[in-house]
Scaffold this active site. Structure first.
Site, PDB file in Angstrom:
ATOM      1  N   ILE A  30       0.827  -1.214   0.000  1.00 21.00           N
ATOM      2  CA  ILE A  30       0.000   0.000   0.000  1.00 21.00           C
ATOM      3  C   ILE A  30       0.862   1.265   0.000  1.00 21.00           C
ATOM      4  O   ILE A  30       0.406   2.336  -0.407  1.00 21.00           O
ATOM      5  CB  ILE A  30      -0.973  -0.030   1.215  1.00 21.00           C
ATOM      6  N   ASN A  86      11.710  -8.439   7.086  1.00 22.49           N
ATOM      7  CA  ASN A  86      12.008  -7.716   8.319  1.00 22.49           C
ATOM      8  C   ASN A  86      11.548  -8.543   9.514  1.00 22.49           C
ATOM      9  O   ASN A  86      10.482  -9.163   9.462  1.00 22.49           O
ATOM     10  CB  ASN A  86      11.289  -6.358   8.322  1.00 22.49           C
ATOM     11  N   GLU A  94       6.586  -4.116  10.783  1.00 20.26           N
ATOM     12  CA  GLU A  94       5.365  -3.398  11.173  1.00 20.26           C
ATOM     13  C   GLU A  94       4.163  -4.337  11.261  1.00 20.26           C
ATOM     14  O   GLU A  94       3.290  -4.155  12.091  1.00 20.26           O
ATOM     15  CB  GLU A  94       5.046  -2.297  10.146  1.00 20.26           C
ATOM     16  N   VAL A  95       4.108  -5.307  10.362  1.00 23.54           N
ATOM     17  CA  VAL A  95       2.974  -6.237  10.331  1.00 23.54           C
ATOM     18  C   VAL A  95       3.491  -7.608  10.744  1.00 23.54           C
ATOM     19  O   VAL A  95       4.387  -8.171  10.098  1.00 23.54           O
ATOM     20  CB  VAL A  95       2.327  -6.291   8.929  1.00 23.54           C
ATOM     21  N   HIS A  99       6.280 -11.956   5.826  1.00 22.11           N
ATOM     22  CA  HIS A  99       6.117 -11.584   4.417  1.00 22.11           C
ATOM     23  C   HIS A  99       7.475 -11.279   3.819  1.00 22.11           C
ATOM     24  O   HIS A  99       8.379 -10.792   4.500  1.00 22.11           O
ATOM     25  CB  HIS A  99       5.177 -10.385   4.247  1.00 22.11           C
TER      26      HIS A  99
HETATM   27  P1  DGP Z   1       7.139  -4.640   7.377  1.00 24.77           P
HETATM   28  O1  DGP Z   1       7.719  -3.360   7.914  1.00 24.77           O
HETATM   29  O2  DGP Z   1       8.182  -5.540   6.811  1.00 24.77           O
HETATM   30  O3  DGP Z   1       6.252  -5.329   8.410  1.00 24.77           O
HETATM   31  O4  DGP Z   1       6.246  -4.224   6.142  1.00 24.77           O
HETATM   32  C1  DGP Z   1       4.857  -4.092   6.196  1.00 24.77           C
HETATM   33  C2  DGP Z   1       4.413  -3.546   4.867  1.00 24.77           C
HETATM   34  O5  DGP Z   1       3.011  -3.725   4.765  1.00 24.77           O
HETATM   35  C3  DGP Z   1       4.674  -2.049   4.661  1.00 24.77           C
HETATM   36  O6  DGP Z   1       5.570  -1.881   3.548  1.00 24.77           O
HETATM   37  C4  DGP Z   1       3.330  -1.457   4.349  1.00 24.77           C
HETATM   38  C5  DGP Z   1       2.474  -2.665   4.029  1.00 24.77           C
HETATM   39  N1  DGP Z   1       1.077  -2.556   4.442  1.00 24.77           N
HETATM   40  C6  DGP Z   1       0.627  -2.186   5.667  1.00 24.77           C
HETATM   41  N2  DGP Z   1      -0.716  -2.196   5.691  1.00 24.77           N
HETATM   42  C7  DGP Z   1      -1.121  -2.596   4.448  1.00 24.77           C
HETATM   43  C8  DGP Z   1      -2.401  -2.809   3.865  1.00 24.77           C
HETATM   44  O7  DGP Z   1      -3.455  -2.646   4.468  1.00 24.77           O
HETATM   45  N3  DGP Z   1      -2.416  -3.198   2.573  1.00 24.77           N
HETATM   46  C9  DGP Z   1      -1.273  -3.400   1.855  1.00 24.77           C
HETATM   47  N4  DGP Z   1      -1.403  -3.790   0.590  1.00 24.77           N
HETATM   48  N5  DGP Z   1      -0.049  -3.215   2.374  1.00 24.77           N
HETATM   49  C10 DGP Z   1       0.031  -2.820   3.661  1.00 24.77           C
END
Ligand code: DGP
Length: 116
Positions: A30, A86, A94-95, A99
């Protein structure tokens, strides 16, 4: 509570899905950090790289073969790309649903900021 990515995989949150099979879903980030920025996600929620089980080896391998195929399909395989996972706070995660980031489409610069 399902993770954000479980909700995307279940179709409860919108996302631009670019690949889906019985083990892995991939969708566009996103907040893209490069012209191509795709997240490749196991359908089952593994919170972090620390939580990968020995029995997940084939699944983790599959994340990378999907990444390889998507890089080719996105037209970035020849010029090159970066795959990032990460982990936890120092890794900038962050999530908390494992992934792989697939980034490419332009020179990506240094791998990480220099350590002072
Ligand atoms: P990380 O920092 O490795 O956990 O990356 C999490 C990624 O997830 C970050 O690049 C933004 C993405 N992201 C967060 N929320 C959403 C969402 O609701 N939809 C999508 N497509 N990506 C998201």
């Amino acid at each position: 509570m399902p993770t954000l990515f479980e909700r995307i995989i279940a179709g409860d949150l919108p996302a631009t899905i670019v690949h889906r099979d019985d083990r892995v879903t991939a969708f566009r980030d996103i907040q893209p950090r490069a012209p191509t920025h795709i997240l490749i996600v196991p359908n089952k929620p593994i919170p972090t790289a620390n939580d990968i089980a020995d029995s997940d080896e084939a699944l983790i391998g599959h994340l990378f073969t999907v990444a390889r195929d998507l890089a080719k399909r996105e037209g970035i395989a020849e010029d090159g790309y970066r795959l990032i996972i990460n982990c936890n706070q120092h890794g900038g995660q962050e999530v908390y649903h494992l992934h792989v980031h697939l980034l490419g489409g332009a020179p990506l610069g240094a791998m990480v900021a220099k350590h002072s």
